[in-house]
Scaffold this motif. Structure first.
Motif, PDB file in Angstrom:
ATOM      1  N   PRO A 155       0.838  -1.211  -0.108  1.00 15.81           N
ATOM      2  CA  PRO A 155      -0.151  -0.180   0.154  1.00 15.81           C
ATOM      3  C   PRO A 155       0.849   1.244  -0.141  1.00 15.81           C
ATOM      4  CG  PRO A 155      -0.401  -1.334   1.960  1.00 15.81           C
ATOM      5  CD  PRO A 155       0.416  -2.050   1.153  1.00 15.81           C
ATOM      6  N   LEU A 156       2.041   1.132   0.761  1.00 15.23           N
ATOM      7  CA  LEU A 156       2.904   2.389   0.873  1.00 15.23           C
ATOM      8  C   LEU A 156       3.332   2.811  -0.841  1.00 15.23           C
ATOM      9  CD1 LEU A 156       4.348   4.580   2.342  1.00 15.23           C
ATOM     10  CD2 LEU A 156       6.550   2.964   2.292  1.00 15.23           C
ATOM     11  N   ILE A 157       3.744   1.679  -1.706  1.00 15.66           N
ATOM     12  CA  ILE A 157       4.310   1.842  -3.117  1.00 15.66           C
ATOM     13  C   ILE A 157       3.115   2.406  -3.608  1.00 15.66           C
ATOM     14  CG2 ILE A 157       4.799   0.451  -4.945  1.00 15.66           C
ATOM     15  CD1 ILE A 157       6.410  -1.279  -3.127  1.00 15.66           C
ATOM     16  N   VAL A 158       2.013   1.825  -3.617  1.00 13.01           N
ATOM     17  CA  VAL A 158       1.080   2.440  -4.610  1.00 13.01           C
ATOM     18  C   VAL A 158       0.469   3.881  -3.978  1.00 13.01           C
ATOM     19  CG1 VAL A 158      -1.615   2.245  -4.869  1.00 13.01           C
ATOM     20  CG2 VAL A 158      -0.306   0.152  -4.737  1.00 13.01           C
ATOM     21  N   SER A 159       0.630   4.054  -2.981  1.00 12.97           N
ATOM     22  CA  SER A 159       0.218   5.661  -2.118  1.00 12.97           C
ATOM     23  C   SER A 159       1.418   6.490  -2.746  1.00 12.97           C
ATOM     24  CB  SER A 159       0.456   5.617  -0.813  1.00 12.97           C
ATOM     25  OG  SER A 159       0.520   7.011  -0.491  1.00 12.97           O
ATOM     26  N   LEU A 160       2.701   6.004  -2.993  1.00 15.08           N
ATOM     27  CA  LEU A 160       3.882   7.105  -3.248  1.00 15.08           C
ATOM     28  C   LEU A 160       4.010   7.165  -4.882  1.00 15.08           C
ATOM     29  CD1 LEU A 160       6.691   5.643  -1.048  1.00 15.08           C
ATOM     30  CD2 LEU A 160       5.203   7.856  -0.795  1.00 15.08           C
ATOM     31  N   VAL A 161       3.285   6.066  -5.516  1.00 15.35           N
ATOM     32  CA  VAL A 161       3.339   6.297  -6.869  1.00 15.35           C
ATOM     33  C   VAL A 161       2.177   7.265  -7.260  1.00 15.35           C
ATOM     34  CG1 VAL A 161       2.595   5.065  -9.153  1.00 15.35           C
ATOM     35  CG2 VAL A 161       4.337   4.065  -7.512  1.00 15.35           C
ATOM     36  N   TYR A 162       1.104   6.949  -6.699  1.00 14.68           N
ATOM     37  CA  TYR A 162      -0.141   8.189  -6.813  1.00 14.68           C
ATOM     38  C   TYR A 162       0.260   9.611  -6.501  1.00 14.68           C
ATOM     39  CZ  TYR A 162      -4.769  10.362  -6.035  1.00 14.68           C
ATOM     40  OH  TYR A 162      -5.793  11.023  -6.024  1.00 14.68           O
ATOM     41  N   LEU A 163       0.902   9.696  -5.366  1.00 10.83           N
ATOM     42  CA  LEU A 163       1.691  11.129  -4.970  1.00 10.83           C
ATOM     43  C   LEU A 163       2.458  11.592  -6.287  1.00 10.83           C
ATOM     44  CD1 LEU A 163       2.031  10.603  -1.043  1.00 10.83           C
ATOM     45  CD2 LEU A 163       0.297  11.924  -2.104  1.00 10.83           C
ATOM     46  N   LEU A 192       7.354  14.207   0.302  1.00  8.54           N
ATOM     47  CA  LEU A 192       6.717  14.251  -1.016  1.00  8.54           C
ATOM     48  C   LEU A 192       5.449  14.662  -0.716  1.00  8.54           C
ATOM     49  CD1 LEU A 192       6.679  13.052  -3.966  1.00  8.54           C
ATOM     50  CD2 LEU A 192       6.032  10.787  -3.212  1.00  8.54           C
ATOM     51  N   PHE A 193       4.592  14.287   0.262  1.00  8.23           N
ATOM     52  CA  PHE A 193       3.058  14.589   0.543  1.00  8.23           C
ATOM     53  C   PHE A 193       3.164  16.187   0.398  1.00  8.23           C
ATOM     54  CE2 PHE A 193      -0.398  14.896   3.821  1.00  8.23           C
ATOM     55  CZ  PHE A 193      -1.258  14.270   3.124  1.00  8.23           C
ATOM     56  N   ILE A 194       3.869  16.740   1.282  1.00 11.97           N
ATOM     57  CA  ILE A 194       4.073  18.146   1.265  1.00 11.97           C
ATOM     58  C   ILE A 194       4.298  18.919  -0.150  1.00 11.97           C
ATOM     59  CG2 ILE A 194       5.061  20.068   2.297  1.00 11.97           C
ATOM     60  CD1 ILE A 194       5.249  18.302   4.928  1.00 11.97           C
TER      61      ILE A 194
END
Length: 188
Positions: A74-82, A160-162
């Motif tokens: 889920p972290l990889i999917v989230s980071l790719v999305y971001l 990355l989020f910020i």
């Protein structure tokens, strides 16, 4: 639909959707390793948040991956999305969904920062993925390496989020709501 109702609806729907997707990717992460080890899958449940099977041949490394991949996928999917986040897109649902898509997987790693300390104290939750991981990992290295690695990932994910503007756009949505509420109360 007024801003308050729209924001509330978008927040609730996106939060629920992200939690369901997180569970799906979490359990799929375990499933991938189980299948690669030759396990026969008996049950896969998103609502029950578990996957179970029998058989399979695990090596030391695949045993580690079985426990960590629930957090990693889920972290990889989230980071790719971001990475593909479009900060100029002015859509309330997109902004709320993106906020939770980044927040949930990144913040779930905080358990991987804290549990190694609890593990060293002998009071780690016995059925937690991190505890199971540490039972093997601690044979070759200090569990605090897991805390350090998880903390680095949390910090980098947060940056990355910020940097992508996800947090900024979330705050803009809240500020727009506050302005609308203030204007409406001034008119009343």
């Amino acid at each position: 639909m007024n801003k308050k109702t729209k924001l509330t609806l978008c927040t609730v729907v996106s939060a629920i959707l992200v939690v369901v997707l997180y569970i799906l990717f979490h359990e799929t992460g375990h499933l991938i390793v189980m299948l690669s080890a030759g396990e026969v899958i008996d049950d896969f449940s998103i609502l029950g948040a578990h996957v179970s099977g029998h058989g399979g041949e695990y090596t030391f490394v695949s045993s580690l991956w079985l426990n960590v991949n629930g957090a990693v996928l889920p972290l990889i999917v989230s980071l790719v999305y971001l990475l593909f986040y479009k900060k100029d897109r002015n859509n309330t649902f997109y902004r709320m969904f993106s906020f939770f898509t980044g927040l949930v997987p990144i913040s779930s790693l905080l358990a991987w920062v804290i549990i190694p300390f609890v593990y060293l104290n002998g009071t780690a939750p016995p059925n937690d993925d991190c505890t199971k991981f540490l039972m093997s990992f601690s044979q070759i290295a200090n569990p605090l390496f897991v805390s350090a690695a998880a903390l680095v990932i949390v910090v980098l994910g947060s940056i990355l989020f910020i940097k992508k503007g996800v947090l900024r756009n979330y705050i803009y949505e809240l500020q727009a709501l506050k302005k609308e509420v203030t204007v409406n109360s001034d008119l009343a």
